[in-house]
Design a protein around this motif. Sequence first.
Motif, PDB file in Angstrom:
ATOM      1  N   ARG A   1       8.122   3.727  15.930  1.00 54.89           N
ATOM      2  CA  ARG A   1       9.020   2.659  15.453  1.00 54.89           C
ATOM      3  C   ARG A   1      10.305   3.265  14.885  1.00 54.89           C
ATOM      4  NH1 ARG A   1       9.689   2.705  10.153  1.00 54.89           N
ATOM      5  NH2 ARG A   1       8.037   2.342   8.620  1.00 54.89           N
TER       6      ARG A   1
ATOM      7  N   ASP B   1      -2.373   6.213   5.136  1.00 56.93           N
ATOM      8  CA  ASP B   1      -1.986   4.804   5.206  1.00 56.93           C
ATOM      9  C   ASP B   1      -2.145   4.434   6.680  1.00 56.93           C
ATOM     10  OD1 ASP B   1      -0.288   2.623   5.725  1.00 56.93           O
ATOM     11  OD2 ASP B   1       1.212   3.251   4.278  1.00 56.93           O
TER      12      ASP B   1
ATOM     13  N   TYR C   1       7.292   9.447   7.749  1.00 50.44           N
ATOM     14  CA  TYR C   1       6.673   9.536   9.078  1.00 50.44           C
ATOM     15  C   TYR C   1       7.329  10.693   9.821  1.00 50.44           C
ATOM     16  CZ  TYR C   1       4.666   4.746   9.027  1.00 50.44           C
ATOM     17  OH  TYR C   1       3.925   3.619   8.746  1.00 50.44           O
TER      18      TYR C   1
ATOM     19  N   TYR D   1       1.306   4.458  16.449  1.00 50.04           N
ATOM     20  CA  TYR D   1       1.137   5.148  15.170  1.00 50.04           C
ATOM     21  C   TYR D   1      -0.053   6.085  15.337  1.00 50.04           C
ATOM     22  CZ  TYR D   1       3.944   1.477  12.904  1.00 50.04           C
ATOM     23  OH  TYR D   1       4.947   0.613  12.541  1.00 50.04           O
ATOM     24  N   GLY D   2       0.018   7.280  14.762  1.00 53.64           N
ATOM     25  CA  GLY D   2      -1.117   8.187  14.886  1.00 53.64           C
ATOM     26  C   GLY D   2      -1.191   9.199  13.756  1.00 53.64           C
TER      27      GLY D   2
ATOM     28  N   GLU E   1      -6.737   9.988  15.225  1.00 53.88           N
ATOM     29  CA  GLU E   1      -6.807   8.578  15.628  1.00 53.88           C
ATOM     30  C   GLU E   1      -5.403   8.142  15.959  1.00 53.88           C
ATOM     31  OE1 GLU E   1      -5.287   5.787  14.078  1.00 53.88           O
ATOM     32  OE2 GLU E   1      -4.309   7.126  12.695  1.00 53.88           O
TER      33      GLU E   1
ATOM     34  N   LYS F   1       0.818  -1.225   0.000  1.00 52.15           N
ATOM     35  CA  LYS F   1       0.000   0.000   0.000  1.00 52.15           C
ATOM     36  C   LYS F   1       0.847   1.269   0.000  1.00 52.15           C
ATOM     37  CE  LYS F   1      -0.935   0.110   4.942  1.00 52.15           C
ATOM     38  NZ  LYS F   1       0.117  -0.870   5.187  1.00 52.15           N
TER      39      LYS F   1
ATOM     40  N   ARG G   1       4.205  -9.635  12.480  1.00 48.57           N
ATOM     41  CA  ARG G   1       3.557  -9.001  11.325  1.00 48.57           C
ATOM     42  C   ARG G   1       2.641  -9.979  10.600  1.00 48.57           C
ATOM     43  NH1 ARG G   1       5.448  -3.758   9.622  1.00 48.57           N
ATOM     44  NH2 ARG G   1       6.962  -3.063  11.151  1.00 48.57           N
TER      45      ARG G   1
ATOM     46  N   ASP H   1      -3.759   1.606   9.798  1.00 45.89           N
ATOM     47  CA  ASP H   1      -4.135   0.219  10.089  1.00 45.89           C
ATOM     48  C   ASP H   1      -5.648   0.128  10.350  1.00 45.89           C
ATOM     49  OD1 ASP H   1      -4.323   1.184  12.819  1.00 45.89           O
ATOM     50  OD2 ASP H   1      -4.278  -0.933  13.365  1.00 45.89           O
TER      51      ASP H   1
ATOM     52  N   ARG I   1      13.408   3.176   8.970  1.00 49.88           N
ATOM     53  CA  ARG I   1      14.060   2.175   8.106  1.00 49.88           C
ATOM     54  C   ARG I   1      15.011   2.884   7.145  1.00 49.88           C
ATOM     55  NH1 ARG I   1       8.469  -0.232   6.805  1.00 49.88           N
ATOM     56  NH2 ARG I   1       8.134  -1.585   8.581  1.00 49.88           N
TER      57      ARG I   1
ATOM     58  N   SER J   1       2.045  10.486   9.040  1.00 54.74           N
ATOM     59  CA  SER J   1       1.712   9.976  10.374  1.00 54.74           C
ATOM     60  C   SER J   1       2.884  10.112  11.331  1.00 54.74           C
ATOM     61  CB  SER J   1       1.375   8.488  10.284  1.00 54.74           C
ATOM     62  OG  SER J   1       0.193   8.295   9.577  1.00 54.74           O
TER      63      SER J   1
HETATM   64  P1  5GP Z   1       4.947   0.271   8.862  1.00 55.72           P
HETATM   65  O1  5GP Z   1       5.663   0.179  10.181  1.00 55.72           O
HETATM   66  O2  5GP Z   1       5.136  -0.981   8.049  1.00 55.72           O
HETATM   67  O3  5GP Z   1       5.244   1.532   8.105  1.00 55.72           O
HETATM   68  O4  5GP Z   1       3.391   0.336   9.193  1.00 55.72           O
HETATM   69  C1  5GP Z   1       2.820  -0.610  10.026  1.00 55.72           C
HETATM   70  C2  5GP Z   1       1.330  -0.407  10.099  1.00 55.72           C
HETATM   71  O5  5GP Z   1       1.022   0.827  10.726  1.00 55.72           O
HETATM   72  C3  5GP Z   1       0.648  -0.382   8.746  1.00 55.72           C
HETATM   73  O6  5GP Z   1      -0.499  -1.232   8.827  1.00 55.72           O
HETATM   74  C4  5GP Z   1       0.232   1.054   8.582  1.00 55.72           C
HETATM   75  O7  5GP Z   1      -0.949   1.170   7.813  1.00 55.72           O
HETATM   76  C5  5GP Z   1      -0.017   1.454  10.017  1.00 55.72           C
HETATM   77  N1  5GP Z   1       0.016   2.908  10.171  1.00 55.72           N
HETATM   78  C6  5GP Z   1       0.827   3.808   9.580  1.00 55.72           C
HETATM   79  N2  5GP Z   1       0.512   5.051   9.952  1.00 55.72           N
HETATM   80  C7  5GP Z   1      -0.528   4.948  10.794  1.00 55.72           C
HETATM   81  C8  5GP Z   1      -1.328   5.895  11.509  1.00 55.72           C
HETATM   82  O8  5GP Z   1      -1.138   7.103  11.446  1.00 55.72           O
HETATM   83  N3  5GP Z   1      -2.302   5.402  12.297  1.00 55.72           N
HETATM   84  C9  5GP Z   1      -2.552   4.072  12.403  1.00 55.72           C
HETATM   85  N4  5GP Z   1      -3.564   3.707  13.186  1.00 55.72           N
HETATM   86  N5  5GP Z   1      -1.850   3.151  11.736  1.00 55.72           N
HETATM   87  C10 5GP Z   1      -0.852   3.584  10.936  1.00 55.72           C
END
Ligand code: 5GP
Length: 215
Positions: free
Chosen positions: A39, A99, A51, A79-80, A70, A16, A146, A101, A42, A35
Amino acid sequence: MRPFPVILSAPSGAGKTTIAHKLLERRADLGYSVSCTTRVQRPGEVDGEDYHFLSRERFEAERDAGAFAEWAEVHGKYYGTLRREVERVLSSGRHCLMDIDVQGARQFAAAFPETVLVFILPPSGEALLKRLTGRGSEDEDRLLLRLRNAKAEIAEVGRYHYVVVNDDLEQAVGRVASIIDAESVRHERVHTLEEQVGALIAQLEQQINGIQRGG
Ligand code: 5GP
């Protein structure tokens, strides 16, 4: 037309983020809400673009101050979505691509019911595993976490308005673009509709009267 939020959800590794990047490159009518996360960054990720990378303390302070539209704990990290990011994009007249969850999507859509919810599915379990291991950033425990989360997330697909299988990247990007195009002409979103229809009806009445007078 009023710009609206568009949420892409998928288990991580379903592609995505790549789909979101391609859409943003191609469409001037879309903006991205960056967001916050706790974490680790990377390789290749840019702070403030991919991020906002925050410490746990800083995230909790923002959360307690009500800065998030949220937030959720995903894979053991926070994550927010910042309210001010969403407002920045929407007030510039662009749809706000996010993007998020499945937990976050649910919270966000409850607060903003005009949100379009799109779920991206991987073509197979094997393809998902391959993408996750290809990233090279996951140890075995994190990989298992994951994959287990992917199972739970996929089970939530019924809450979404649209489902796109990412078997072919270009096709998947095209499908999400079509969804955005179709959503932007939904009658509820065309805020000048009443005026347009009122003007058309008035014109038609004039024409009818004109014909009747002539005849
Ligand atoms: P990644 O660590 O792989 O970038 O993201 C891990 C998960 O965190 C993914 O499912 C992604 O959609 C979710 N994610 C990323 N940003 C946010 C956010 O702002 N809020 C929430 N609730 N989930 C998020």
